[in-house]
Motif scaffolding. Structure first.
Motif, PDB file in Angstrom:
ATOM      1  N   ASP A  73       1.239  -1.061  -0.271  1.00  0.00           N
ATOM      2  CA  ASP A  73      -0.012   0.853  -0.158  1.00  0.00           C
ATOM      3  C   ASP A  73       0.984   1.525   0.160  1.00  0.00           C
ATOM      4  O   ASP A  73       1.367   1.439   0.748  1.00  0.00           O
ATOM      5  N   PHE A  74       0.606   2.230  -1.340  1.00  0.00           N
ATOM      6  CA  PHE A  74       1.593   3.448  -1.028  1.00  0.00           C
ATOM      7  C   PHE A  74       0.602   4.109  -0.236  1.00  0.00           C
ATOM      8  O   PHE A  74       1.788   5.858  -0.114  1.00  0.00           O
ATOM      9  N   GLY A  75      -0.187   4.542  -0.247  1.00  0.00           N
ATOM     10  CA  GLY A  75      -0.332   5.350   0.971  1.00  0.00           C
ATOM     11  C   GLY A  75      -2.028   5.913  -0.018  1.00  0.00           C
ATOM     12  O   GLY A  75      -2.055   5.796  -0.877  1.00  0.00           O
ATOM     13  N   PRO A  76      -2.631   7.284   0.645  1.00  0.00           N
ATOM     14  CA  PRO A  76      -3.800   8.193   0.515  1.00  0.00           C
ATOM     15  C   PRO A  76      -2.864   8.711  -0.938  1.00  0.00           C
ATOM     16  O   PRO A  76      -4.004   9.315  -1.896  1.00  0.00           O
ATOM     17  N   ASP A  77      -2.146   9.428  -0.992  1.00  0.00           N
ATOM     18  CA  ASP A  77      -1.578   9.450  -2.517  1.00  0.00           C
ATOM     19  C   ASP A  77      -1.754   9.113  -3.731  1.00  0.00           C
ATOM     20  O   ASP A  77      -1.553   9.384  -4.598  1.00  0.00           O
ATOM     21  N   LEU A  78      -1.680   7.689  -3.055  1.00  0.00           N
ATOM     22  CA  LEU A  78      -1.182   6.747  -4.748  1.00  0.00           C
ATOM     23  C   LEU A  78      -1.694   5.754  -4.470  1.00  0.00           C
ATOM     24  O   LEU A  78      -1.563   4.930  -4.033  1.00  0.00           O
ATOM     25  N   PRO A  79      -3.062   5.045  -4.835  1.00  0.00           N
ATOM     26  CA  PRO A  79      -4.206   4.421  -4.502  1.00  0.00           C
ATOM     27  C   PRO A  79      -3.396   3.312  -5.564  1.00  0.00           C
ATOM     28  O   PRO A  79      -2.991   3.137  -6.090  1.00  0.00           O
ATOM     29  N   PRO A  80      -3.811   2.339  -5.211  1.00  0.00           N
ATOM     30  CA  PRO A  80      -3.506   0.751  -6.040  1.00  0.00           C
ATOM     31  C   PRO A  80      -3.664   1.304  -7.377  1.00  0.00           C
ATOM     32  O   PRO A  80      -2.637   0.764  -8.154  1.00  0.00           O
ATOM     33  N   ASP A  81      -4.575   1.014  -7.728  1.00  0.00           N
ATOM     34  CA  ASP A  81      -4.622   1.074  -9.434  1.00  0.00           C
ATOM     35  C   ASP A  81      -3.847   2.426 -10.154  1.00  0.00           C
ATOM     36  O   ASP A  81      -3.150   1.679 -10.997  1.00  0.00           O
ATOM     37  N   ASP A  82      -3.704   3.019  -9.563  1.00  0.00           N
ATOM     38  CA  ASP A  82      -2.357   4.132  -9.924  1.00  0.00           C
ATOM     39  C   ASP A  82      -0.944   3.664  -9.762  1.00  0.00           C
ATOM     40  O   ASP A  82      -1.022   3.746 -11.071  1.00  0.00           O
ATOM     41  N   ALA A  83      -1.101   3.238  -9.311  1.00  0.00           N
ATOM     42  CA  ALA A  83      -0.013   2.216  -8.807  1.00  0.00           C
ATOM     43  C   ALA A  83       0.165   1.667 -10.193  1.00  0.00           C
ATOM     44  O   ALA A  83       1.770   1.292 -10.617  1.00  0.00           O
ATOM     45  N   ALA A  84      -0.080   0.782 -10.080  1.00  0.00           N
ATOM     46  CA  ALA A  84      -0.049  -1.001 -10.863  1.00  0.00           C
ATOM     47  C   ALA A  84      -0.003  -0.373 -11.855  1.00  0.00           C
ATOM     48  O   ALA A  84       0.316  -0.572 -13.417  1.00  0.00           O
ATOM     49  N   ALA A  85      -1.167   1.217 -12.469  1.00  0.00           N
ATOM     50  CA  ALA A  85      -1.033   1.463 -14.245  1.00  0.00           C
ATOM     51  C   ALA A  85       0.852   2.142 -14.265  1.00  0.00           C
ATOM     52  O   ALA A  85       1.589   2.064 -15.131  1.00  0.00           O
ATOM     53  N   ILE A  86       1.146   2.938 -12.884  1.00  0.00           N
ATOM     54  CA  ILE A  86       2.499   3.471 -13.107  1.00  0.00           C
ATOM     55  C   ILE A  86       3.448   2.474 -13.645  1.00  0.00           C
ATOM     56  O   ILE A  86       4.123   2.746 -13.961  1.00  0.00           O
ATOM     57  N   LEU A  87       3.487   0.932 -12.325  1.00  0.00           N
ATOM     58  CA  LEU A  87       4.449  -0.244 -13.100  1.00  0.00           C
ATOM     59  C   LEU A  87       4.235   0.017 -14.153  1.00  0.00           C
ATOM     60  O   LEU A  87       5.027  -1.101 -14.924  1.00  0.00           O
ATOM     61  N   ASP A  88       2.871  -0.600 -14.878  1.00  0.00           N
ATOM     62  CA  ASP A  88       3.029  -1.310 -16.156  1.00  0.00           C
ATOM     63  C   ASP A  88       3.245   0.084 -16.814  1.00  0.00           C
ATOM     64  O   ASP A  88       4.844   0.025 -17.899  1.00  0.00           O
ATOM     65  N   ALA A  89       2.726   1.048 -17.238  1.00  0.00           N
ATOM     66  CA  ALA A  89       3.267   1.963 -18.251  1.00  0.00           C
ATOM     67  C   ALA A  89       4.794   3.062 -18.774  1.00  0.00           C
ATOM     68  O   ALA A  89       5.359   2.215 -19.760  1.00  0.00           O
ATOM     69  N   GLU A  90       5.263   3.064 -17.341  1.00  0.00           N
ATOM     70  CA  GLU A  90       6.411   3.363 -16.905  1.00  0.00           C
ATOM     71  C   GLU A  90       7.773   2.620 -17.064  1.00  0.00           C
ATOM     72  O   GLU A  90       8.445   2.998 -16.821  1.00  0.00           O
ATOM     73  N   PHE A  91       7.604   0.969 -15.977  1.00  0.00           N
ATOM     74  CA  PHE A  91       8.112   0.178 -15.590  1.00  0.00           C
ATOM     75  C   PHE A  91       8.112  -1.075 -16.543  1.00  0.00           C
ATOM     76  O   PHE A  91       9.021  -2.228 -16.533  1.00  0.00           O
TER      77      PHE A  91
END
Length: 424
Positions: A348-366
Motif C-alpha cells: 500500500d503506497f498510502g492515500p497519495d497513490l491509490p493501488p489502481d494508479d500505482a499498478a498503472a505506473i508500474l505497467d506504463a513506466e516500468f
C-alpha cells in the motif's frame, strides 16, 4: 513519473509479468503443443464411443485422473473429478453439501475463513441462504494468519462445514491446514456420520508450487486448477473428494455422462456424478503435459539464478524472502503480511497513490504487470485495513528470477521516492 533510463533511450521497458497469483505465464513446456496436437489429430469426446480416437480421449482422462490422484495422495482415482475450473469444482462440492436434505441443512453451522476467495465464499453464502444455515467468519490477524486454536474453538455441536484456503491469494500466507485438519479428524471420531464436520480446502494458490496432500491435511475435499502453479491451461480444474463422502455429497449439475444413459437421474458413483457434459479434452491434454514436464518454466527463460540444481520449492521461498525484505526496506510504503513459501506480496503506497494508479505506473513506466484492487477476496481486507482501495499485489511464479524481483523492488522504491518529493 518517469523511469529515467528508459526516458533517455526512448525505448519501452521489457515486459515483466508478476501476476502469477491470477494465472501463470509462460505456460509449462509442452502445454501448447499437447493442446494443438489433440485438436489437430484427436478431437473425439471421452466416454462417447468405442472407436480409436474416442478410446485415445478416454486414455487422456484416465492418465490425468491418475496423475492428480497420485499428486494429491488420493485413496483412488475415483476420488478425482474434473470441472471447468477450480471455481466450478468448489461450487460442485459446496452445493452438493449444502441444501435441503444434504449434509448441511437448516440449523447447521458453517465456518469460513476471512481469507477465502469469492470462489468459496459466494457459493457458501448463496447455498447457506437457501436453508437458513448459520455462517460464521473466522477472523485473521493483520498479517492474514489464522490460529489453529481459534478455528477449533469455534466448532460447535451443529458445525458441519469448515472452509479454509491453503495459501492466501492476497498475502501469500500459508495457513496451518494440516494441524486444523488433524483436529477436525479428532473431533469427528466422537461424532456420528450425520454430525461430522466436513473440511474443505481451496488449494488454488498452492497446487503446483507446494505439496498438497489429502492424507496430511485430512481434508475431505480439495479443489485445484490447472492454470496457476501447474503452468497448465485455463478452463480445467479438479476436485478431490474423500471416499468416505462419495455417497454423502449430492449432485449439483445434471447432464450426459456417457454411461447409464437410460436413467433420468445422474449416476451416484464417483467420479461420474460430478462430470456432466463434454470434457475439455484439449485443456486436459495440456494439463498432462504441464504435470509431466521435466523442464520447468524457470528453465525456458533466460535465468540469471546461478544454482540451477536448487529445488523449485526452495527457490520460490528464497524469492519470497528477497521480495519481502526488499519491499520492507522502502520508506513510505506498507508491506502486508510476511514472507511465506511463495513470492507473493501486497503493498500500500498510502492515500497519495491509490493501488489502481500505482499498478498503472508500474505497467506504463516500468513494464511490470501486477494486480491492484481486492483480488476477489473482499473479506480479508476488513482485517488488513485495506477495505477502501485494496492493495497492489506482486506475485511471482516458476519462471521468476532474482533479477526480476530486484527490478520490481527498484521500481516500487523509485515510485515511493518520487512520492516523498525526493525527485522532481
Amino acid at each position: 513519473m518517469q523511469d529515467s533510463d528508459n526516458a533517455e533511450s526512448g525505448s519501452s521497458p521489457s515486459r515483466l509479468y508478476l501476476d502469477h497469483a491470477a494465472t501463470s505465464w509462460p505456460k509449462a513446456a509442452g502445454v501448447t503443443n499437447a493442446m494443438t496436437d489433440f485438436l489437430t489429430h484427436g478431437g473425439a469426446s471421452a466416454s462417447r464411443g468405442n472407436y480409436g480416437s474416442a478410446q485415445r480421449s478416454d486414455q487422456i482422462v484416465r492418465s490425468l485422473r491418475n496423475l492428480l490422484a497420485s499428486s494429491l495422495d488420493a485413496e483412488s482415482d475415483a476420488c478425482i473429478s474434473f470441472h471447468s475450473g477450480c471455481t466450478a469444482a468448489l461450487n460442485a462440492i459446496i452445493h452438493g453439501l449444502i441444501g435441503p436434505g444434504q449434509h448441511v441443512q437448516r440449523g447447521s453451522h458453517c465456518l469460513v475463513s476471512a481469507m477465502e476467495h469469492n470462489a468459496v465464499r459466494r457459493p457458501i453464502v448463496a447455498a447457506a441462504r437457501t436453508v437458513d444455515a448459520a455462517l460464521e467468519e473466522i477472523p485473521c490477524d493483520t498479517e492474514g494468519r489464522l490460529q489453529v486454536g481459534d478455528v477449533i474453538q469455534r466448532i460447535e455441536a451443529h458445525t458441519r462445514l469448515v472452509a479454509i484456503t491453503h495459501v492466501s491469494n492476497v498475502t501469500g500466507t500459508l495457513q496451518p491446514n494440516d494441524e486444523i485438519g488433524s483436529e477436525i479428524e479428532r473431533i469427528n471420531r466422537s461424532r456420528s456420520p450425520e454430525q461430522r464436520v466436513f473440511f474443505l480446502c481451496d488449494a488454488a494458490q498452492s497446487f503446483g508450487y507446494l505439496p498438497v496432500s489429502a492424507t496430511l491435511s485430512h481434508a475431505h475435499a480439495i479443489a485445484v486448477p490447472a492454470h496457476k502453479g501447474c503452468g497448465g491451461p485455463p478452463g480445467i480444474g479438479a476436485l478431490y473428494l474423500h471416499s468416505d463422502w462419495h455417497n454423502v455429497v449430492g449432485t449439483w449439475m445434471q447432464g450426459g455422462t456417457g454411461n447409464r444413459s437410460l436413467d433420468d437421474d445422474m449416476p451416484n458413483s464417483m467420479p461420474h456424478k460430478f462430470e456432466a457434459g463434454t470434457m475439455n479434452l484439449p485443456a486436459m491434454a495440456g494439463w498432462i503435459a504441464a504435470l509431466q514436464s521435466s523442464t520447468s518454466t524457470a528453465l525456458t527463460r533466460s535465468n540469471s539464478d546461478s544454482d540451477q540444481t536448487e529445488s523449485d520449492e526452495s527457490k520460490l521461498s528464497r524469492l519470497s524472502q528477497q521480495l519481502h525484505n526488499g519491499l520492507r526496506s522502502i520508506e513510505g510504503i506498507r508491506v502486508i503480511g510476511n514472507a511465506g513459501p511463495l513470492p507473493i506480496a501486497s503493498i500500500d503506497f498510502g492515500p497519495d497513490l491509490p493501488p489502481d494508479d500505482a499498478a498503472a505506473i508500474l505497467d506504463a513506466e516500468f513494464g511490470i504487470e501486477v494486480r491492484s484492487g481486492h483480488h476477489c477476496a473482499g473479506r480479508i481486507h476488513h482485517h488488513l485495513g485495506t477495505e477502501s482501495t485494496g492493495t497492489v499485489r506482486l506475485s511471482g511464479g516458476h519462471g521468476t528470477t532474482s533479477d526480476d524481483i530486484a527490478r520490481a523492488v527498484d521500481a516500487v522504491s523509485e515510485i515511493a521516492r518520487q512520492l516523498r518529493g525526493l525527485d522532481c
